[in-house]
Design a protein around this motif. Structure first.
Motif, PDB file in Angstrom:
ATOM      1  N   ILE A 101       0.823  -1.212   0.000  1.00 53.18           N
ATOM      2  CA  ILE A 101       0.000   0.000   0.000  1.00 53.18           C
ATOM      3  C   ILE A 101       0.857   1.263   0.000  1.00 53.18           C
ATOM      4  N   ILE A 102       1.869   1.296   0.847  1.00 53.99           N
ATOM      5  CA  ILE A 102       2.611   2.554   1.048  1.00 53.99           C
ATOM      6  C   ILE A 102       3.516   2.938  -0.123  1.00 53.99           C
ATOM      7  N   VAL A 103       3.764   2.034  -1.043  1.00 50.72           N
ATOM      8  CA  VAL A 103       4.606   2.363  -2.196  1.00 50.72           C
ATOM      9  C   VAL A 103       3.814   3.038  -3.318  1.00 50.72           C
ATOM     10  N   ARG A 104       2.504   3.030  -3.208  1.00 53.03           N
ATOM     11  CA  ARG A 104       1.659   3.552  -4.286  1.00 53.03           C
ATOM     12  C   ARG A 104       1.525   5.072  -4.236  1.00 53.03           C
ATOM     13  N   GLU A 105       1.253   5.642  -5.378  1.00 48.81           N
ATOM     14  CA  GLU A 105       1.070   7.088  -5.497  1.00 48.81           C
ATOM     15  C   GLU A 105      -0.181   7.562  -4.749  1.00 48.81           C
ATOM     16  N   ASP A 106      -1.250   6.770  -4.762  1.00 44.08           N
ATOM     17  CA  ASP A 106      -2.474   7.186  -4.068  1.00 44.08           C
ATOM     18  C   ASP A 106      -2.251   7.283  -2.555  1.00 44.08           C
ATOM     19  N   TYR A 107      -1.363   6.452  -2.016  1.00 46.20           N
ATOM     20  CA  TYR A 107      -1.041   6.535  -0.591  1.00 46.20           C
ATOM     21  C   TYR A 107      -0.270   7.826  -0.305  1.00 46.20           C
ATOM     22  N   LYS A 108       0.660   8.160  -1.167  1.00 51.66           N
ATOM     23  CA  LYS A 108       1.427   9.403  -0.987  1.00 51.66           C
ATOM     24  C   LYS A 108       0.503  10.620  -1.050  1.00 51.66           C
ATOM     25  N   LYS A 109      -0.499  10.568  -1.933  1.00 49.63           N
ATOM     26  CA  LYS A 109      -1.474  11.656  -2.024  1.00 49.63           C
ATOM     27  C   LYS A 109      -2.331  11.723  -0.761  1.00 49.63           C
ATOM     28  N   LEU A 110      -2.651  10.574  -0.192  1.00 50.05           N
ATOM     29  CA  LEU A 110      -3.400  10.531   1.062  1.00 50.05           C
ATOM     30  C   LEU A 110      -2.607  11.213   2.183  1.00 50.05           C
ATOM     31  N   LEU A 111      -1.322  10.906   2.275  1.00 50.32           N
ATOM     32  CA  LEU A 111      -0.476  11.556   3.291  1.00 50.32           C
ATOM     33  C   LEU A 111      -0.497  13.067   3.110  1.00 50.32           C
ATOM     34  N   ASP A 112      -0.336  13.513   1.865  1.00 45.18           N
ATOM     35  CA  ASP A 112      -0.309  14.934   1.559  1.00 45.18           C
ATOM     36  C   ASP A 112      -1.643  15.600   1.906  1.00 45.18           C
ATOM     37  N   TYR A 113      -2.744  14.964   1.524  1.00 51.95           N
ATOM     38  CA  TYR A 113      -4.066  15.528   1.820  1.00 51.95           C
ATOM     39  C   TYR A 113      -4.279  15.618   3.337  1.00 51.95           C
ATOM     40  N   THR A 114      -3.906  14.572   4.034  1.00 50.46           N
ATOM     41  CA  THR A 114      -4.114  14.533   5.484  1.00 50.46           C
ATOM     42  C   THR A 114      -3.311  15.622   6.191  1.00 50.46           C
ATOM     43  N   ILE A 115      -2.050  15.762   5.843  1.00 52.65           N
ATOM     44  CA  ILE A 115      -1.215  16.763   6.527  1.00 52.65           C
ATOM     45  C   ILE A 115      -1.718  18.185   6.239  1.00 52.65           C
ATOM     46  N   LYS A 116      -2.271  18.413   5.045  1.00 50.32           N
ATOM     47  CA  LYS A 116      -2.747  19.754   4.675  1.00 50.32           C
ATOM     48  C   LYS A 116      -4.147  20.059   5.192  1.00 50.32           C
ATOM     49  N   ASN A 117      -4.927  19.042   5.535  1.00 50.75           N
ATOM     50  CA  ASN A 117      -6.324  19.250   5.907  1.00 50.75           C
ATOM     51  C   ASN A 117      -6.668  18.729   7.295  1.00 50.75           C
ATOM     52  N   ARG A 118      -5.673  18.600   8.143  1.00 47.86           N
ATOM     53  CA  ARG A 118      -5.885  18.075   9.493  1.00 47.86           C
ATOM     54  C   ARG A 118      -6.697  19.041  10.341  1.00 47.86           C
ATOM     55  N   ASN A 119      -7.424  18.449  11.284  1.00 48.52           N
ATOM     56  CA  ASN A 119      -8.147  19.251  12.276  1.00 48.52           C
ATOM     57  C   ASN A 119      -7.237  19.683  13.409  1.00 48.52           C
ATOM     58  N   SER A 120      -6.346  18.809  13.785  1.00 49.98           N
ATOM     59  CA  SER A 120      -5.495  19.057  14.937  1.00 49.98           C
ATOM     60  C   SER A 120      -4.505  20.188  14.670  1.00 49.98           C
ATOM     61  N   GLU A 121      -4.324  21.010  15.684  1.00 49.88           N
ATOM     62  CA  GLU A 121      -3.337  22.076  15.577  1.00 49.88           C
ATOM     63  C   GLU A 121      -2.003  21.661  16.194  1.00 49.88           C
ATOM     64  N   LYS A 122      -1.947  20.405  16.680  1.00 51.64           N
ATOM     65  CA  LYS A 122      -0.703  19.893  17.243  1.00 51.64           C
ATOM     66  C   LYS A 122       0.344  19.814  16.139  1.00 51.64           C
ATOM     67  N   THR A 123       1.554  20.140  16.479  1.00 55.49           N
ATOM     68  CA  THR A 123       2.639  20.049  15.520  1.00 55.49           C
ATOM     69  C   THR A 123       2.916  18.584  15.222  1.00 55.49           C
ATOM     70  N   THR A 124       3.045  18.269  13.954  1.00 58.99           N
ATOM     71  CA  THR A 124       3.346  16.900  13.540  1.00 58.99           C
ATOM     72  C   THR A 124       4.136  16.925  12.243  1.00 58.99           C
ATOM     73  N   THR A 125       4.600  15.764  11.845  1.00 61.10           N
ATOM     74  CA  THR A 125       5.368  15.634  10.610  1.00 61.10           C
ATOM     75  C   THR A 125       4.691  14.619   9.693  1.00 61.10           C
TER      76      THR A 125
END
Length: 159
Positions: A101-125
């Protein structure tokens, strides 16, 4: 049993069975499909209620094409797709399934979408988001393998 945390609008799972149920919803079965708001019924990916252990993955809105539950709380996009669910039986170990799963492009897009659209204001990477998703994929794998074994035993007992 679970409750909704009003401050953060995330599910606070009360026991291990509830947590397992929420993880299983990442790729719902026929019997719990009614719980999703689907426009065309052919979504490849789903969003589940965000729960406390994975609050860093909680997003503001599910993007177009993602099926989501009809309750008004924050969501967590499943890293598992319909095709992943179909292929899971062919994997013998959790690590291979996660890697597929993690080698696919759709997974990388999921990571990108999640980091940009998170609810939490906690600092994360992105690495922390990635690790949480890998943990979720691993939990899903273990639950499904356990379910397959249980079904196989039930089938054997019927014969």
């Amino acid at each position: 049993m679970y409750s909704i945390n009003n401050d953060e609008s995330v599910v606070v799972a009360g026991n291990p069975k509830t947590k397992d149920y929420l993880v299983e919803l990442m790729m719902p079965s026929e019997q719990n499909m009614w719980n999703y708001g689907l426009l065309d019924g052919n979504a490849q990916r789903y969003a589940i209620p965000a729960f406390s252990e994975y609050d860093l993955l909680s997003i503001k809105h599910a993007p177009a094409g993602i099926a989501f539950q009809r309750i008004n709380i924050n969501k967590l996009i499943s890293p598992i797709t319909r095709k992943d669910k179909e292929k899971i039986k062919s994997f013998n170990d959790k690590e291979s399934f996660i890697e597929s799963i993690i080698v696919r492009e759709d997974y990388k897009k999921l990571l990108d979408y999640t980091i940009k659209n998170r609810n939490s204001e906690k600092t994360t990477t992105i690495e922390e988001i990635d690790n949480l998703y890998k943990e979720l994929i691993g939990k899903y794998f273990k639950l499904m393998k356990k379910k397959f074994k249980s079904t196989e035993r039930e089938d054997a007992n019927l014969n």
